[in-house]
Design a protein around this motif. Structure first.
Motif, PDB file in Angstrom:
ATOM      1  N   ILE A  56       0.810  -1.212   0.000  1.00 13.12           N
ATOM      2  CA  ILE A  56       0.000   0.000   0.000  1.00 13.12           C
ATOM      3  C   ILE A  56       0.851   1.274   0.000  1.00 13.12           C
ATOM      4  CG2 ILE A  56      -0.289   0.126   2.508  1.00 13.12           C
ATOM      5  CD1 ILE A  56      -3.268   0.853   1.875  1.00 13.12           C
ATOM      6  N   ILE A  70      -5.413   5.589  -0.166  1.00 13.66           N
ATOM      7  CA  ILE A  70      -5.455   4.254  -0.783  1.00 13.66           C
ATOM      8  C   ILE A  70      -6.293   3.312   0.079  1.00 13.66           C
ATOM      9  CG2 ILE A  70      -4.079   2.310  -1.639  1.00 13.66           C
ATOM     10  CD1 ILE A  70      -3.701   4.966  -3.207  1.00 13.66           C
ATOM     11  N   GLU A  71      -6.114   3.383   1.390  1.00 12.62           N
ATOM     12  CA  GLU A  71      -6.903   2.536   2.291  1.00 12.62           C
ATOM     13  C   GLU A  71      -8.394   2.781   2.120  1.00 12.62           C
ATOM     14  OE1 GLU A  71      -5.190   3.638   6.043  1.00 12.62           O
ATOM     15  OE2 GLU A  71      -3.593   2.126   5.872  1.00 12.62           O
ATOM     16  N   VAL A  74      -9.559   1.224  -1.092  1.00  6.65           N
ATOM     17  CA  VAL A  74      -9.643  -0.234  -0.932  1.00  6.65           C
ATOM     18  C   VAL A  74     -10.912  -0.611  -0.177  1.00  6.65           C
ATOM     19  CG1 VAL A  74      -8.587  -2.250   0.180  1.00  6.65           C
ATOM     20  CG2 VAL A  74      -7.160  -0.647  -1.108  1.00  6.65           C
ATOM     21  N   SER A  75     -11.213   0.111   0.879  1.00  6.73           N
ATOM     22  CA  SER A  75     -12.412  -0.251   1.657  1.00  6.73           C
ATOM     23  C   SER A  75     -13.696  -0.028   0.854  1.00  6.73           C
ATOM     24  CB  SER A  75     -12.456   0.524   2.978  1.00  6.73           C
ATOM     25  OG  SER A  75     -12.719   1.886   2.764  1.00  6.73           O
ATOM     26  N   HIS A  77     -13.938  -0.119  -2.533  1.00 16.12           N
ATOM     27  CA  HIS A  77     -13.964  -0.841  -3.814  1.00 16.12           C
ATOM     28  C   HIS A  77     -13.259  -2.197  -3.710  1.00 16.12           C
ATOM     29  CE1 HIS A  77     -15.423   2.778  -5.873  1.00 16.12           C
ATOM     30  NE2 HIS A  77     -14.597   3.443  -5.078  1.00 16.12           N
ATOM     31  N   LEU A  78     -13.339  -2.808  -2.548  1.00 18.49           N
ATOM     32  CA  LEU A  78     -12.609  -4.051  -2.302  1.00 18.49           C
ATOM     33  C   LEU A  78     -12.920  -5.132  -3.331  1.00 18.49           C
ATOM     34  CD1 LEU A  78     -10.628  -5.600  -0.563  1.00 18.49           C
ATOM     35  CD2 LEU A  78     -12.531  -6.250   0.929  1.00 18.49           C
ATOM     36  N   LEU A  81     -11.252  -4.454  -6.615  1.00 16.19           N
ATOM     37  CA  LEU A  81      -9.795  -4.612  -6.537  1.00 16.19           C
ATOM     38  C   LEU A  81      -9.392  -6.080  -6.418  1.00 16.19           C
ATOM     39  CD1 LEU A  81      -9.110  -1.520  -4.307  1.00 16.19           C
ATOM     40  CD2 LEU A  81      -8.224  -1.867  -6.615  1.00 16.19           C
ATOM     41  N   TYR A  86      -5.905  -7.937  -6.219  1.00 14.69           N
ATOM     42  CA  TYR A  86      -5.529  -7.434  -4.899  1.00 14.69           C
ATOM     43  C   TYR A  86      -5.805  -8.488  -3.849  1.00 14.69           C
ATOM     44  CZ  TYR A  86      -5.910  -4.854  -0.516  1.00 14.69           C
ATOM     45  OH  TYR A  86      -5.772  -4.426   0.778  1.00 14.69           O
ATOM     46  N   PHE A  91      -0.939  -5.355  -3.977  1.00 16.54           N
ATOM     47  CA  PHE A  91      -1.549  -4.914  -5.222  1.00 16.54           C
ATOM     48  C   PHE A  91      -0.798  -5.499  -6.416  1.00 16.54           C
ATOM     49  CE2 PHE A  91      -2.567  -1.783  -2.076  1.00 16.54           C
ATOM     50  CZ  PHE A  91      -3.829  -1.329  -2.396  1.00 16.54           C
ATOM     51  N   SER A  95      -4.408  -4.096 -10.307  1.00 15.06           N
ATOM     52  CA  SER A  95      -5.085  -3.401  -9.205  1.00 15.06           C
ATOM     53  C   SER A  95      -4.453  -2.031  -8.940  1.00 15.06           C
ATOM     54  CB  SER A  95      -5.128  -4.266  -7.937  1.00 15.06           C
ATOM     55  OG  SER A  95      -3.840  -4.584  -7.466  1.00 15.06           O
ATOM     56  N   ILE A  99      -6.580   1.437  -9.029  1.00 19.54           N
ATOM     57  CA  ILE A  99      -6.512   2.524  -8.039  1.00 19.54           C
ATOM     58  C   ILE A  99      -6.437   3.858  -8.766  1.00 19.54           C
ATOM     59  CG2 ILE A  99      -4.996   3.631  -6.328  1.00 19.54           C
ATOM     60  CD1 ILE A  99      -6.531   1.378  -5.074  1.00 19.54           C
TER      61      ILE A  99
END
Length: 123
Positions: A56, A70-71, A74-75, A77-78, A81, A86, A91, A95, A99
């Motif tokens: 990350i 980025i976190e 990720v949360s 669009h998990l 990804l 991912y 990544f 992925s 992002i």
């Protein structure tokens, strides 16, 4: 704020102005330096091998954003990804590119998308 196109148009219509106005010339040179930095980052991202992975912090560094940005992506669009490879904070190239597609108002991400579109353009 003036963008690079402003300076290019100005230089084409009145090249002497960049020679005569030191402040304007410095602004122009700074825009060129920044453009070069962005293109170098884009090149780094686009030249990742398909089996290369990144954590990350490296992804955040690629796009010049805080790790928390980025976190958050990720949360939100998990699933998307994960579909791009991912896994557990790692990544894949795909992925990392995803992002970039999900980042808003990011100069590097925007240029990555432009270059991907240029690569895929069929005449």
């Amino acid at each position: 704020m003036k963008d690079l196109n402003y300076f290019l148009k100005l230089g084409m219509s009145n090249p002497e102005i960049l020679l005569e106005d030191g402040k304007l010339r410095e602004e122009f040179l700074e825009k060129l330096r920044r453009r070069n930095e962005v293109l170098e980052r884009v090149e780094t991202i686009l030249l990742l091998s398909s089996d290369e992975a990144a954590g990350i912090q490296r992804v955040a560094s690629f796009y010049e954003v805080d790790k928390k940005v980025i976190e958050k992506i990720v949360s939100r669009h998990l699933e998307e990804l994960v579909g791009d490879g991912y896994t557990n904070g790692i990544f894949t190239r795909r992925s990392i590119l995803r992002i970039g597609m999900l980042l808003e108002d990011n100069e590097i991400a925007n240029e990555v998308m432009v270059q991907l579109l240029n690569i895929s353009r069929v005449d």
